[in-house]
Design a protein around this motif. Structure first.
Motif, PDB file in Angstrom:
ATOM      1  N   THR A  48       0.825  -1.207   0.000  1.00 11.08           N
ATOM      2  CA  THR A  48       0.000   0.000   0.000  1.00 11.08           C
ATOM      3  C   THR A  48       0.857   1.255   0.000  1.00 11.08           C
ATOM      4  O   THR A  48       0.547   2.238  -0.683  1.00 11.08           O
ATOM      5  N   LYS A  49       1.962   1.246   0.761  1.00 11.58           N
ATOM      6  CA  LYS A  49       2.839   2.417   0.825  1.00 11.58           C
ATOM      7  C   LYS A  49       3.430   2.729  -0.544  1.00 11.58           C
ATOM      8  O   LYS A  49       3.531   3.896  -0.939  1.00 11.58           O
ATOM      9  N   GLN A  91       0.658   4.196  -2.662  1.00 10.09           N
ATOM     10  CA  GLN A  91       0.360   5.561  -2.212  1.00 10.09           C
ATOM     11  C   GLN A  91       1.376   6.547  -2.772  1.00 10.09           C
ATOM     12  O   GLN A  91       1.018   7.637  -3.224  1.00 10.09           O
ATOM     13  N   ARG A 132      -7.328   5.482  -9.986  1.00  5.99           N
ATOM     14  CA  ARG A 132      -7.236   4.497  -8.908  1.00  5.99           C
ATOM     15  C   ARG A 132      -8.118   3.268  -9.130  1.00  5.99           C
ATOM     16  O   ARG A 132      -7.662   2.127  -8.933  1.00  5.99           O
ATOM     17  N   ARG A 185      -7.182  -0.694  -8.768  1.00  7.45           N
ATOM     18  CA  ARG A 185      -7.871  -1.471  -7.738  1.00  7.45           C
ATOM     19  C   ARG A 185      -8.584  -2.677  -8.335  1.00  7.45           C
ATOM     20  O   ARG A 185      -8.579  -3.774  -7.763  1.00  7.45           O
ATOM     21  N   TYR A 228      -3.591  -9.483  -0.768  1.00  6.66           N
ATOM     22  CA  TYR A 228      -4.515  -8.391  -0.475  1.00  6.66           C
ATOM     23  C   TYR A 228      -4.396  -7.337  -1.573  1.00  6.66           C
ATOM     24  O   TYR A 228      -3.450  -7.353  -2.374  1.00  6.66           O
ATOM     25  N   ASN A 229      -5.346  -6.443  -1.589  1.00  7.28           N
ATOM     26  CA  ASN A 229      -5.398  -5.401  -2.605  1.00  7.28           C
ATOM     27  C   ASN A 229      -4.697  -4.152  -2.084  1.00  7.28           C
ATOM     28  O   ASN A 229      -5.217  -3.460  -1.205  1.00  7.28           O
ATOM     29  N   ARG A 274      -6.544  -0.469  -2.057  1.00  7.57           N
ATOM     30  CA  ARG A 274      -7.834  -0.253  -1.403  1.00  7.57           C
ATOM     31  C   ARG A 274      -7.834   0.958  -0.477  1.00  7.57           C
ATOM     32  O   ARG A 274      -8.745   1.769  -0.505  1.00  7.57           O
ATOM     33  N   ASN A 275      -6.832   1.089   0.365  1.00  6.81           N
ATOM     34  CA  ASN A 275      -6.847   2.116   1.415  1.00  6.81           C
ATOM     35  C   ASN A 275      -5.870   3.243   1.102  1.00  6.81           C
ATOM     36  O   ASN A 275      -4.882   3.452   1.795  1.00  6.81           O
ATOM     37  N   LEU A 276      -6.186   3.971   0.056  1.00  3.15           N
ATOM     38  CA  LEU A 276      -5.322   5.079  -0.363  1.00  3.15           C
ATOM     39  C   LEU A 276      -5.976   6.410  -0.009  1.00  3.15           C
ATOM     40  O   LEU A 276      -7.188   6.536   0.052  1.00  3.15           O
ATOM     41  N   ARG A 277      -5.126   7.414   0.210  1.00  8.77           N
ATOM     42  CA  ARG A 277      -5.610   8.776   0.421  1.00  8.77           C
ATOM     43  C   ARG A 277      -5.404   9.544  -0.879  1.00  8.77           C
ATOM     44  O   ARG A 277      -4.269   9.704  -1.332  1.00  8.77           O
TER      45      ARG A 277
END
Length: 316
Positions: A19-20, A23, A49, A53, A67-68, A71-74
Motif C-alpha cells: 500500500t505504501k 500511495q 485508482r 484497484r 490483499y489489494n 484499497r486504502n489510499l488517500r
C-alpha cells in the motif's frame, strides 16, 4: 495504464506491491502537469485508482496476491465542476466577455434553436437522439440497425466505439448498467424510418449489422468526428458553447423537468446507481425545476387574470 500506472508501478513485482508503494505512486501522479500547464485534476486521479484497484482485485481472486494494495489510499480532494444551465444572464456575460462556465448545458430554447437549425444536417437524427434520450457519443457511433426495433419503438444499447491511441475499437458500454433499452416516441421512430429508407435508396440496401450512422460513402462515423462536427455546428450558429456530451446532460435535465422519476433517468443514462445520477445532474435538475415552476406560475397567472377580467365584465 500506459500513461500513469505503468510508468510509476510497472517495474515492481506484483507479489511485492504494498500500500505504501501504491500511495507514493498516486502522490506522484497527483503532482503531474497535464495539457495547459495545469496540475492533473483530483477527478482524474480518482478515475485512475479504480483501474488499479480492479486489476489487483482480480489478482487477489486468482490468489496471485494476498490483499489489494490499492484499497486504502488517500487521494486529493476536489470538487467536480457542476453543470450550469445557459440562461439569459450567463449568456449575456459570455457574449460580452467571452467568459463561460467549465461545464454548461443548453436550456430548452437553445436546444430547440439548434435542432431547428440543423434539420438538414446528415447527422440530424443522431443529434436528436442524444438531446432527447441521452446516449453517449460512442454508443451512437456503435449503434447498428439490429439494435433498433422500429415496430416496438425501442432502441437497445449493446456496444460502443472506443478510441484508444487514435484507433477505434468496439467494446461493451461503459458499465454493466450501460447495456439498456430506450423507449422511442413516435416522432423519433418516424425519423429513424426516414433514415433507413434514405440509406436503402443511397446504398441499395440496409443490413441489420450495418451501422445506423454513417457518412455518405457508407463509412461509419467515429466518436471524435462527431465531437468535432458538433462543435463546428455550434460555432457556426453562434449559440452558447457546449460539448456534445453536454447534450446528454440536457436530456437528463429535460426528463426531470418533464416529471420522469430519478430511477428511470438513471436507467436511461446508463448509470449504475441513482446516486451517480443525482450527483451528476443535481444542479441541472434544480435549474430545470425552477424554470418549470416559473412557466407553470406564469400560465396560472395569465388564466387567473383572464378569469378575473371576465368576472369583472359580468358584474358590470
Amino acid at each position: 495504464m500506459e500513461k500513469y500506472l505503468i510508468p510509476h508501478l510497472g517495474y515492481f513485482r506484483l507479489s511485492k506491491l504494498r500500500t505504501k508503494t501504491v500511495q507514493r505512486a498516486m502522490d506522484a501522479i497527483s503532482r503531474q502537469v497535464v495539457r495547459g500547464g495545469r496540475l492533473i485534476s483530483p477527478g482524474s486521479v480518482s478515475r485512475i485508482r479504480p483501474v488499479l484497484r480492479s486489476a489487483l482485485s482480480e489478482a487477489k481472486r486468482q490468489d496471485i496476491v494476498g490483499y489489494n494494495a490499492a484499497r486504502n489510499l488517500r487521494l486529493p480532494n476536489g470538487a467536480c465542476p457542476h453543470a450550469v444551465v445557459w440562461d439569459d444572464e450567463h449568456e449575456a456575460v459570455w457574449r460580452e466577455t467571452g467568459l463561460r462556465p467549465r461545464v454548461a448545458v443548453w436550456d430548452l430554447n437553445n436546444l430547440a434553436q439548434f435542432l431547428e437549425a440543423v434539420r438538414d444536417d446528415p447527422m440530424f437524427v443522431l443529434w436528436w437522439l442524444v438531446a432527447l434520450r441521452g446516449p453517449r457519443r460512442g454508443e451512437m457511433a456503435g449503434l447498428r440497425w439490429a439494435d433498433i426495433d422500429l415496430a416496438a419503438g425501442e432502441l437497445t444499447i449493446r456496444e460502443q466505439v472506443i478510441v484508444i491511441g487514435g484507433r477505434e475499437h468496439i467494446g461493451p458500454p461503459k458499465s454493466v448498467a450501460g447495456v439498456r433499452s430506450l423507449a422511442l416516441d413516435e416522432a423519433t421512430v418516424k425519423l429513424l424510418w426516414e433514415l433507413w429508407h434514405e440509406q436503402r435508396r443511397r446504398n441499395g440496401g440496409v443490413t441489420p449489422k450495418g451501422r445506423v450512422f454513417v457518412h455518405a460513402n457508407g463509412r461509419p462515423v467515429s466518436p471524435d468526428w462527431l465531437t468535432r462536427r458538433f462543435a463546428k455546428l455550434v460555432k457556426q450558429l453562434g449559440l452558447p458553447p457546449v460539448r456534445l456530451h453536454d447534450l446528454r446532460h440536457a436530456a437528463a435535465g429535460l426528463a426531470s423537468a418533464a416529471g420522469v422519476d430519478l430511477k428511470m433517468i438513471q436507467h436511461d443514462m446508463g448509470h449504475a446507481s441513482p446516486v451517480t445520477t443525482a450527483e451528476t445532474y443535481i444542479h441541472i435538475f434544480k435549474k430545470m425545476a425552477k424554470e418549470a415552476v416559473r412557466a407553470t406560475a406564469a400560465l396560472l397567472l395569465s388564466h387567473a387574470k383572464v378569469r378575473m377580467s371576465l368576472e369583472g365584465a359580468s358584474q358590470a
